[in-house]
Write an enzyme that holds these catalytic residues in place. Structure first.
Site, PDB file in Angstrom:
ATOM      1  N   SER A 263       0.944  -1.155   0.032  1.00 36.55           N
ATOM      2  CA  SER A 263       0.053   0.006  -0.057  1.00 36.55           C
ATOM      3  C   SER A 263       0.747   1.228  -0.048  1.00 36.55           C
ATOM      4  O   SER A 263       1.721   1.438   0.900  1.00 36.55           O
ATOM      5  CB  SER A 263      -0.855  -0.075   1.318  1.00 36.55           C
ATOM      6  OG  SER A 263      -1.466  -1.129   1.158  1.00 36.55           O
TER       7      SER A 263
ATOM      8  N   THR B  94       1.303   4.018   1.424  1.00 35.86           N
ATOM      9  CA  THR B  94       1.172   5.013   2.500  1.00 35.86           C
ATOM     10  C   THR B  94       2.362   5.527   2.916  1.00 35.86           C
ATOM     11  O   THR B  94       2.243   6.303   3.907  1.00 35.86           O
ATOM     12  CB  THR B  94       0.013   4.395   3.369  1.00 35.86           C
ATOM     13  OG1 THR B  94       0.719   3.232   3.974  1.00 35.86           O
ATOM     14  CG2 THR B  94      -1.196   3.909   2.853  1.00 35.86           C
TER      15      THR B  94
ATOM     16  N   ALA C 294       7.711  -0.767  11.350  1.00 37.99           N
ATOM     17  CA  ALA C 294       6.394   0.051  10.637  1.00 37.99           C
ATOM     18  C   ALA C 294       7.083   1.049   9.889  1.00 37.99           C
ATOM     19  O   ALA C 294       8.300   1.408   9.870  1.00 37.99           O
ATOM     20  CB  ALA C 294       5.498   0.550  11.938  1.00 37.99           C
ATOM     21  N   LYS C 295       6.000   1.846   9.026  1.00 38.30           N
ATOM     22  CA  LYS C 295       6.492   2.696   8.104  1.00 38.30           C
ATOM     23  C   LYS C 295       7.267   3.977   8.762  1.00 38.30           C
ATOM     24  O   LYS C 295       8.058   4.821   8.350  1.00 38.30           O
ATOM     25  CB  LYS C 295       5.542   3.056   7.112  1.00 38.30           C
ATOM     26  CG  LYS C 295       5.328   2.017   6.076  1.00 38.30           C
ATOM     27  CD  LYS C 295       4.148   2.666   5.307  1.00 38.30           C
ATOM     28  CE  LYS C 295       3.951   1.533   4.264  1.00 38.30           C
ATOM     29  NZ  LYS C 295       2.902   0.860   3.707  1.00 38.30           N
ATOM     30  N   ARG C 296       6.576   3.937  10.329  1.00 38.19           N
ATOM     31  CA  ARG C 296       7.377   5.098  10.971  1.00 38.19           C
ATOM     32  C   ARG C 296       8.917   5.003  11.450  1.00 38.19           C
ATOM     33  O   ARG C 296       9.486   5.809  11.751  1.00 38.19           O
ATOM     34  CB  ARG C 296       6.646   5.318  12.319  1.00 38.19           C
ATOM     35  CG  ARG C 296       6.258   4.309  13.204  1.00 38.19           C
ATOM     36  CD  ARG C 296       5.624   4.606  14.383  1.00 38.19           C
ATOM     37  NE  ARG C 296       5.169   3.234  15.089  1.00 38.19           N
ATOM     38  CZ  ARG C 296       4.355   2.464  14.821  1.00 38.19           C
ATOM     39  NH1 ARG C 296       3.721   2.424  13.982  1.00 38.19           N
ATOM     40  NH2 ARG C 296       4.539   1.425  15.609  1.00 38.19           N
TER      41      ARG C 296
END
Ligand code: GLU
Length: 282
Positions: A13, A15, A255-257
């Site tokens: 995704s 994002t 995570a993307k963070r």
């Protein structure tokens, strides 16, 4: 050329930038397709218009290529099952929603936005939606009149109390209780956007996917998706849920963070994909 009917996919995704955790799961997917002599497909899951951005779609393809991924079908190279971006596949999702409605498997729901936001994306650990209390669930099952697609969410009516099973390729036998481990879930959002659970089934089915390889955080979603397959009369693919990569410092799932572990940043810092993949032999 593929030498077997195996068809696998990687389905990011857009994002944010992809990180090493995504790469690890996708690498397993690629390895399984390669070992089976099959085909790997790239599908971009960009339905969440509030969070997905075109620049991330471009970046993820560049980052995956850099890392060593090769797909035979995808947004950049096309293929017989396109389009390979979900935002361009709405007619298919609508058709399946209609079949679910006529079959009496879904009902319109007017519950709060927050419930639905939680329900609409691909749920990850700690983000599992609360059990839907059944506020809008009709007493009797059966086909519901069409209501127009905006203004109401459409929820899948799960068979309360039914024990569900499947055998996972990585983790063996799995079971969940419908109505307890998860409740009625959203398949279509009030803003006219299909939810992850419906779109992913529609695409895996239409793209002829024979094995879904993804992170173990989506295990519970697999039971929801199995109910959709059954309602539509489709044979589900096999499932293989890969262990999640954790941050060695904190033990938490990547995570993307975790920007420092994004493929972008690793590449900018001179990292070599072959070194990053060391010890990843499936
Ligand atoms: N697009 C989903 C995600 O990024 C993955 C969906 C799947 O593999 O089924 O979480």
């Amino acid at each position: 050329m593929p030498t077997s009917p195996y068809r696998g996919r990687i389905a990011p995704s857009p994002t944010g930038f992809l990180h090493l955790g995504h790469a690890r799961t996708f690498w397993i997917a690629q390895e399984r397709a390669r070992q089976a002599g099959g085909t790997l497909i790239l599908r971009v899951e960009d339905l969440d218009t509030a969070r997905c951005k075109p620049e991330f779609t471009a970046a993820l393809q560049e980052d995956l290529r850099w890392f060593g991924f090769q797909w035979a079908e995808g947004p950049d190279c096309g293929g017989p099952h396109g389009p390979y971006v979900q935002s361009a596949r709405t007619p298919l999702y609508l058709e399946l929603l209609e079949r679910l409605r006529v079959g009496g498997f879904v009902y319109p729901c007017r519950c709060s936005r927050r419930d639905v936001q939680l329900a609409a994306g691909a749920p990850h650990p700690g983000e599992e939606e609360p059990l839907y209390p059944g506020t809008c669930r009709p007493k009797a099952a059966g086909a519901i009149a069409p209501e127009g697609l905006t203004g109401v969410h459409w929820r899948f009516r799960v068979p309360q109390g039914e024990r569900l099973f499947f055998t996972d390729g990585a983790r063996g036998p799995q079971t969940a209780l419908a109505g307890s481990d998860f409740g009625d879930f959203v398949v279509w959002r009030r803003d006219g956007v299909p939810a992850y659970q419906l779109a992913v089934v529609a695409d895996d089915m239409a793209m002829g996917i024979t094995e879904v390889v993804r992170g173990a955080d989506l295990l519970l979603s697999t039971f929801r998706q199995l109910l959709i397959y059954r309602a539509l009369g489709f044979t589900p693919p096999a499932f293989y849920h890969a262990p999640l990569l954790c941050d060695p410092a904190t033990g938490l799932r990547l995570a993307k963070r975790h920007a420092a572990l994004s493929l972008r940043q690793l590449r900018a810092g001179g990292a070599m994909p072959g070194v990053l993949r060391r010890g990843w032999a499936n």
